[in-house]
Design a protein around this motif. Structure first.
Motif, mmCIF file in Angstrom:
data_model
loop_
_atom_site.group_PDB
_atom_site.id
_atom_site.type_symbol
_atom_site.label_atom_id
_atom_site.label_comp_id
_atom_site.label_asym_id
_atom_site.label_seq_id
_atom_site.Cartn_x
_atom_site.Cartn_y
_atom_site.Cartn_z
ATOM 1 N N PHE A 275 0.862 -1.181 0.000
ATOM 2 C CA PHE A 275 0.000 0.000 0.000
ATOM 3 C C PHE A 275 0.898 1.231 0.000
ATOM 4 C CE2 PHE A 275 -3.124 -2.975 1.645
ATOM 5 C CZ PHE A 275 -4.346 -2.494 1.186
ATOM 6 N N ILE A 276 0.745 2.084 -0.999
ATOM 7 C CA ILE A 276 1.466 3.355 -1.003
ATOM 8 C C ILE A 276 0.552 4.394 -0.354
ATOM 9 C CG2 ILE A 276 0.714 4.068 -3.312
ATOM 10 C CD1 ILE A 276 4.267 4.555 -1.877
ATOM 11 N N GLN A 277 1.138 5.290 0.464
ATOM 12 C CA GLN A 277 0.333 6.208 1.270
ATOM 13 C C GLN A 277 0.716 7.675 1.043
ATOM 14 O OE1 GLN A 277 0.977 4.128 5.168
ATOM 15 N NE2 GLN A 277 -1.253 4.063 5.145
ATOM 16 N N PRO A 278 0.560 8.179 -0.164
ATOM 17 C CA PRO A 278 0.898 9.581 -0.408
ATOM 18 C C PRO A 278 -0.066 10.519 0.297
ATOM 19 C CG PRO A 278 -0.231 8.658 -2.303
ATOM 20 C CD PRO A 278 -0.016 7.519 -1.348
ATOM 21 N N ASP A 279 0.395 11.719 0.541
ATOM 22 C CA ASP A 279 -0.410 12.774 1.157
ATOM 23 C C ASP A 279 -0.344 13.967 0.221
ATOM 24 O OD1 ASP A 279 -1.219 15.044 2.672
ATOM 25 O OD2 ASP A 279 -0.702 14.031 4.545
ATOM 26 N N ALA A 280 -1.484 14.357 -0.355
ATOM 27 C CA ALA A 280 -1.496 15.437 -1.347
ATOM 28 C C ALA A 280 -0.902 16.724 -0.795
ATOM 29 C CB ALA A 280 -2.920 15.681 -1.845
ATOM 30 N N ALA A 281 -1.156 17.004 0.475
ATOM 31 C CA ALA A 281 -0.627 18.230 1.064
ATOM 32 C C ALA A 281 0.880 18.175 1.244
ATOM 33 C CB ALA A 281 -1.308 18.495 2.409
ATOM 34 N N ARG A 282 1.442 16.989 1.363
ATOM 35 C CA ARG A 282 2.886 16.868 1.587
ATOM 36 C C ARG A 282 3.683 16.729 0.296
ATOM 37 N NH1 ARG A 282 2.917 12.999 7.062
ATOM 38 N NH2 ARG A 282 2.580 14.728 8.519
ATOM 39 N N VAL A 283 3.099 16.153 -0.735
ATOM 40 C CA VAL A 283 3.870 15.952 -1.970
ATOM 41 C C VAL A 283 3.801 17.142 -2.915
ATOM 42 C CG1 VAL A 283 3.650 13.454 -1.883
ATOM 43 C CG2 VAL A 283 2.007 14.778 -3.220
ATOM 44 N N GLU A 297 -0.232 2.780 -9.882
ATOM 45 C CA GLU A 297 -1.137 1.939 -10.669
ATOM 46 C C GLU A 297 -0.347 1.041 -11.611
ATOM 47 O OE1 GLU A 297 -4.580 2.241 -14.119
ATOM 48 O OE2 GLU A 297 -3.813 4.080 -13.197
ATOM 49 N N GLN A 298 0.671 1.612 -12.231
ATOM 50 C CA GLN A 298 1.500 0.825 -13.147
ATOM 51 C C GLN A 298 2.147 -0.348 -12.426
ATOM 52 O OE1 GLN A 298 5.003 2.832 -14.709
ATOM 53 N NE2 GLN A 298 4.719 1.848 -16.690
ATOM 54 N N ALA A 299 2.506 -0.128 -11.142
ATOM 55 C CA ALA A 299 3.143 -1.183 -10.344
ATOM 56 C C ALA A 299 2.131 -2.123 -9.700
ATOM 57 C CB ALA A 299 4.010 -0.544 -9.263
ATOM 58 N N GLY A 300 0.843 -1.838 -9.865
ATOM 59 C CA GLY A 300 -0.190 -2.699 -9.296
ATOM 60 C C GLY A 300 -0.362 -2.574 -7.807
ATOM 61 N N LEU A 301 -0.011 -1.415 -7.242
ATOM 62 C CA LEU A 301 -0.094 -1.228 -5.803
ATOM 63 C C LEU A 301 -1.481 -0.749 -5.375
ATOM 64 C CD1 LEU A 301 3.286 0.517 -4.862
ATOM 65 C CD2 LEU A 301 2.747 -1.923 -5.008
ATOM 66 N N MET A 302 -1.851 -1.099 -4.167
ATOM 67 C CA MET A 302 -3.014 -0.516 -3.529
ATOM 68 C C MET A 302 -2.605 0.816 -2.897
ATOM 69 S SD MET A 302 -4.548 -4.051 -1.928
ATOM 70 C CE MET A 302 -2.910 -4.646 -1.451
ATOM 71 N N MET A 303 -3.606 1.615 -2.516
ATOM 72 C CA MET A 303 -3.308 2.957 -2.030
ATOM 73 C C MET A 303 -4.146 3.268 -0.800
ATOM 74 S SD MET A 303 -3.492 6.644 -3.994
ATOM 75 C CE MET A 303 -5.286 6.725 -4.013
ATOM 76 N N ALA A 304 -3.564 4.059 0.124
ATOM 77 C CA ALA A 304 -4.278 4.519 1.317
ATOM 78 C C ALA A 304 -3.704 5.870 1.717
ATOM 79 C CB ALA A 304 -4.145 3.511 2.459
ATOM 80 N N PRO A 305 -4.178 6.959 1.121
ATOM 81 C CA PRO A 305 -3.619 8.281 1.415
ATOM 82 C C PRO A 305 -3.714 8.632 2.897
ATOM 83 C CG PRO A 305 -5.074 8.383 -0.478
ATOM 84 C CD PRO A 305 -5.273 7.041 0.146
ATOM 85 N N HIS A 306 -2.808 9.497 3.318
ATOM 86 C CA HIS A 306 -2.690 9.875 4.722
ATOM 87 C C HIS A 306 -3.481 11.139 5.047
ATOM 88 C CE1 HIS A 306 -0.420 12.389 7.758
ATOM 89 N NE2 HIS A 306 -0.729 11.329 8.479
ATOM 90 N N PHE A 307 -4.326 11.090 6.118
ATOM 91 C CA PHE A 307 -4.967 12.273 6.691
ATOM 92 C C PHE A 307 -5.810 13.004 5.632
ATOM 93 C CE2 PHE A 307 -4.558 16.456 9.080
ATOM 94 C CZ PHE A 307 -5.203 16.033 10.218
ATOM 95 N N ALA A 308 -6.186 14.256 5.896
ATOM 96 C CA ALA A 308 -6.847 15.167 4.943
ATOM 97 C C ALA A 308 -7.925 14.486 4.113
ATOM 98 C CB ALA A 308 -5.791 15.810 4.040
ATOM 99 N N THR A 323 -8.245 0.823 -2.722
ATOM 100 C CA THR A 323 -7.850 2.007 -1.971
ATOM 101 C C THR A 323 -8.707 2.182 -0.733
ATOM 102 O OG1 THR A 323 -7.482 4.414 -2.141
ATOM 103 C CG2 THR A 323 -9.360 3.505 -3.336
ATOM 104 N N TRP A 324 -8.126 2.835 0.275
ATOM 105 C CA TRP A 324 -8.806 3.227 1.498
ATOM 106 C C TRP A 324 -8.611 4.720 1.703
ATOM 107 C CZ3 TRP A 324 -11.290 0.090 5.283
ATOM 108 C CH2 TRP A 324 -11.242 -1.297 5.045
ATOM 109 N N VAL A 325 -9.507 5.336 2.496
ATOM 110 C CA VAL A 325 -9.309 6.723 2.893
ATOM 111 C C VAL A 325 -9.385 6.794 4.416
ATOM 112 C CG1 VAL A 325 -11.752 7.353 2.666
ATOM 113 C CG2 VAL A 325 -10.002 9.119 2.492
ATOM 114 N N GLU A 326 -8.501 7.595 4.997
ATOM 115 C CA GLU A 326 -8.369 7.673 6.454
ATOM 116 C C GLU A 326 -9.356 8.686 7.031
ATOM 117 O OE1 GLU A 326 -4.675 7.679 9.605
ATOM 118 O OE2 GLU A 326 -4.428 8.832 7.757
ATOM 119 N N HIS A 327 -10.126 8.264 8.026
ATOM 120 C CA HIS A 327 -11.099 9.154 8.664
ATOM 121 C C HIS A 327 -10.503 9.765 9.926
ATOM 122 C CE1 HIS A 327 -14.564 10.479 11.035
ATOM 123 N NE2 HIS A 327 -15.187 10.629 9.875
ATOM 124 N N PHE A 328 -10.351 11.087 9.901
ATOM 125 C CA PHE A 328 -9.943 11.879 11.064
ATOM 126 C C PHE A 328 -10.973 12.990 11.216
ATOM 127 C CE2 PHE A 328 -5.557 10.296 11.212
ATOM 128 C CZ PHE A 328 -5.199 10.513 12.530
#
Length: 383
Positions: A275-283, A297-308, A323-328
């Motif tokens: 699972f790759i966990q990018p954060d739009a505010a940080r990148v 996507e090209q690497a076939g990874l799942m995704m779970a962005p951080h926060f926000a 993909t998952w989304v984090e609830h805060f």
């Protein structure tokens, strides 16, 4: 047809106080102090034709005032520009401050502006941002983190589990990485029993294990069928993450602390995570986030962005793979709208753009703000 142009940008620095100081493994290992507030950088863009866009970035500890100062210095380069040219404008902003780097604080500062441009573009199209980006789904599986910090006594964590499940959440993540591994395993066993298979379960070590400890702890946790084990090692130990991912069955997740697309590329290309966990505010905003997700996507990874979640529900809805989304709920007081949970998912808003507007409370918590237009920069004082 005349081209619309950016006529003004308002930048604001606000502080969100937390009801209770929270601690994860970084506090228990002495690397950080408990978190008591979150710094927010808001960007509000106006165009000559009357269109508006809202974006934000944040810092959970040091850096908020620095982000605000950097954005204030470079934002004037966008006055008079076509707001639709988002990729070119991101490049212009990053080169305006390139002497302090093209990652980290500088790109976190321009992320707020980039996200505001995407919000504006989606509003002009009359579409939720997720639809503009090409949504694959109406709702994204969502998990709760805020109820499972190490600073919360175990009975409180178990109460939070029940409250989260009742709210419609689809997963529970608890913090691990305590200096005493028995504490981690005791809390995990109790939470797993409390959940009893009703929702998914994840853990997050916040980078606090060395390689031998990570392998030992990950193996001990295999029996719980976790969706992932997050940040078992230092975020920049790509080789260690890759070896760990190859050694255990439970998926490995990381990436939230990486502050450029290039850093994510290195992790993705090394097959260091599941699972790759990018954060739009940080990148650097949605423009750079999309570069990361294309590679993932090209690497076939799942995704779970951080926060926000207000941002990430949209980009997650537009990701083709799992993909998952984090609830805060920490940022809820800042906005007039709420994210909706149904059947374990966070639903994609039907409102145009990000679908959020700033509340009176956000204005009340503002420490500094400025308005930048063709006449220059006007600073406003706040009591």
């Amino acid at each position: 047809m005349p081209t619309d142009t950016i006529s003004a940008i308002k930048l604001s620095l606000a502080w969100v106080p937390l009801a209770t100081p929270i601690s994860d493994a970084k506090v228990f290992t002495g690397r950080q102090k408990p978190l008591t507030r979150v710094a927010m950088l808001f960007a509000e863009i106006e165009t000559a034709d009357g269109h508006t866009g809202l974006g934000f970035s944040y810092s959970k500890r040091a850096g908020g005032p620095g982000m605000y100062a950097h954005a204030r210095e470079v934002a004037d380069s966008l006055i008079g520009e076509n707001p639709a040219d988002i990729g070119r404008l991101w490049n212009k902003l990053v080169w305006a401050g390139a002497s302090v780097g093209r990652s980290g604080l500088s790109t976190q500062a321009i992320a707020a502006i980039d996200i505001a441009l995407w919000d504006l573009k989606a509003k002009r199209a009359g579409l939720p941002l997720g639809r503009l980006l090409g949504a694959w789904r109406d709702g994204v599986p969502s998990y709760n983190t805020s109820g499972g910090f190490l600073s919360s006594p175990l009975p409180e964590v178990l109460d939070n589990v029940e409250a989260s499940i009742a709210s419609g959440i689809g997963g529970i993540k608890i913090k691990v990485g305590h200096p005493d591994p028995k504490v981690d395993l005791t809390r995990l066993e109790a939470v797993a029993n409390q959940i009893d298979g009703r929702v998914a379960l994840m853990v997050d070590a916040n980078q606090q294990w060395d390689r031998p400890t990570a392998l030992r702890m990950c193996r001990a946790m295999e029996q719980y069928g976790l969706v992932w084990i997050e940040e078992p090692l230092d975020a920049y130990d790509i080789e260690g993450h890759a070896a760990l991912a190859a050694a255990i069955d439970t998926p490995i997740a990381s990436g939230e602390m990486l502050v450029s697309a290039a850093e994510h590329f290195a992790m993705i290309d090394a097959r260091a995570v599941d699972f790759i966990q990018p954060d739009a505010a940080r990148v650097g905003g949605i423009t750079q986030f999309q570069r990361v997700t294309a590679r993932a996507e090209q690497a076939g990874l799942m995704m779970a962005p951080h926060f926000a979640m207000e941002i990430h529900v949209h980009v997650s809805a537009a990701y083709p793979l799992g993909t998952w989304v984090e609830h805060f709920d920490w940022l809820d007081p800042l906005f007039n709208e709420r994210q909706i949970l149904e059947g374990g998912k966070m639903m994609l808003s039907t409102r145009p753009g990000l679908g959020v507007t700033l509340s009176d409370q956000a204005r009340a918590w503002t420490e500094a703000s400025c308005r930048i237009d063709a006449k220059g920069c006007t600073d406003h004082t706040h009591g």
